[in-house]
Design an enzyme around this catalytic site. Sequence first.
Site, mmCIF file in Angstrom:
data_model
loop_
_atom_site.group_PDB
_atom_site.id
_atom_site.type_symbol
_atom_site.label_atom_id
_atom_site.label_comp_id
_atom_site.label_asym_id
_atom_site.label_seq_id
_atom_site.Cartn_x
_atom_site.Cartn_y
_atom_site.Cartn_z
ATOM 1 N N MET A 42 0.046 6.202 7.004
ATOM 2 C CA MET A 42 -0.017 6.016 5.833
ATOM 3 C C MET A 42 1.007 5.316 5.140
ATOM 4 O O MET A 42 0.579 4.661 3.843
ATOM 5 C CB MET A 42 0.243 7.629 5.287
ATOM 6 C CG MET A 42 1.826 8.020 5.213
ATOM 7 S SD MET A 42 1.995 9.633 4.685
ATOM 8 C CE MET A 42 3.788 9.997 4.786
ATOM 9 N N LYS A 43 2.132 4.550 5.629
ATOM 10 C CA LYS A 43 3.116 3.839 5.152
ATOM 11 C C LYS A 43 2.407 2.431 4.853
ATOM 12 O O LYS A 43 2.858 1.618 3.782
ATOM 13 C CB LYS A 43 4.218 3.681 6.031
ATOM 14 C CG LYS A 43 4.796 4.939 6.342
ATOM 15 C CD LYS A 43 5.625 5.620 4.965
ATOM 16 C CE LYS A 43 6.646 6.690 5.395
ATOM 17 N NZ LYS A 43 7.260 7.077 4.163
ATOM 18 N N ASP A 44 1.277 2.180 5.463
ATOM 19 C CA ASP A 44 0.359 0.799 4.934
ATOM 20 C C ASP A 44 0.204 0.830 3.547
ATOM 21 O O ASP A 44 0.284 -0.293 2.691
ATOM 22 C CB ASP A 44 -0.965 0.774 5.745
ATOM 23 C CG ASP A 44 -0.490 0.649 7.306
ATOM 24 O OD1 ASP A 44 0.570 0.668 7.486
ATOM 25 O OD2 ASP A 44 -1.557 0.506 7.791
#
Length: 455
Positions: A42-44
Amino acid sequence: MIYNSIIETIGNTPLVRLNKVNAGIPGEILVKVEYFNPGNSMKDRMAIKMVEDAEKAGILKPGGTIIEGTSGNTGMGLALAAIAKGYRCIFTMADKQSKEKIDILRAVGAEVIVCPTNVSPEDPRSYYSVARKLNADIPNSFYPNQYDNLSNAQAHYETTGPEIWKDSEGKITHYAAGVGTGGSMCGTARYLKEQNPAIVTVGIDTYGSVFKKYKETGVFDENEVYPYLTEGIGEDILPKNVDFDMIDHFIKVTDKDAAVMTRRLSREEGLFIGWSCGAAVHGALEYARQNLKEGDRMVIILPDHGTRYLGKVYNDDWMRNHGFLEDKQFATARDILAARNGSFTLHAVRKDTTVREAIQLMHSSSVSQIPVLDGQHVVGSITDSKLLSRIIENPDLREQQVEAVMEPSMKFVALDSTLDVLSSMVDKEKAVLVRDTQDQVHIITKHDLLEAMTR
């Protein structure tokens, strides 16, 4: 559909229904599987948002260098953005992070500097401090600072929250996520609560982190901070992206429970996910068992992919060595207490006890260190070596109250803290404290650890 670069594929990850690990829990449990992002986490989402906001603000210029402290996943997102946009990357990481995370970042062209875990955030060796110094020393560099950069939470407000609302058909009643930087938890929660203020938000914390107690008391208690193994959740700081008003409840999860659930999700649900995902699900289900009812719909964020943890939670030897598989004995604080078979007396003194009386108690009990109590609360500690040196300097201290000479309290650890965590704590603190299931306080010393290792 043809995309211009890999970063255009970020977002629109699926919601998947849990079918087995939630057996017996009323309501519906859905997970948002973030490893479908190109960087497998999810850090993208927030990485590209921080980069593009910095570009718009003129902070990040062509040919620049991105410098960030990361547990791995944010680094991967930033590295993908850097490849697409032509930037150099340097990442600092704590040495507790998995080798796979370090190798993956280097594979996509990033420079990685590994820093010690067991130092304070202000220590010049910490991965926070090293990243800030590099940013100061390298011209045309950008330090996103995912902890305090509000583009982090805004990315989830703009993407993750709307996706969940749309894909759940607006029927979500509960939202749960691990809390590290706070971006995915709070940005998503803000959007969801704007759509329906009745949605309950549950933050997942780990033992060794300050979040839960700070939410409940408003006190930043350094005694809550101690080493833990789970990667990606919990903090020893208060990031600006953590908006406590957006988090209704906190649940703490042990390293072991998180690791065991991670493996269960892979084997029972076909979700090959990372360690903090197991923590999120374990904590969310713990909350759900007591609070969900038929007709409720809970959504849990699964932040990343299992490839980051092949050498850890998916490795039987590693799990066994850390006491996370059932055939390992005397591997945790809980096991050390169980081995005492109830034969334990905690020697402690009140803060208004005289130093002379405290010395007599330590001598008669053959102990070198004891906690100091204020009522039922541990407020400090005394050790024979420190007392001796101070009394030599000032003999009159013997008649003063212990409160005047006590040292900081010994740290509390979780019942399922493993021997490696306990060892690092005892080396630093001389001894640690733990509460059992009856809320009784126990002390664990080097002697206890050596005894456990020889059984």
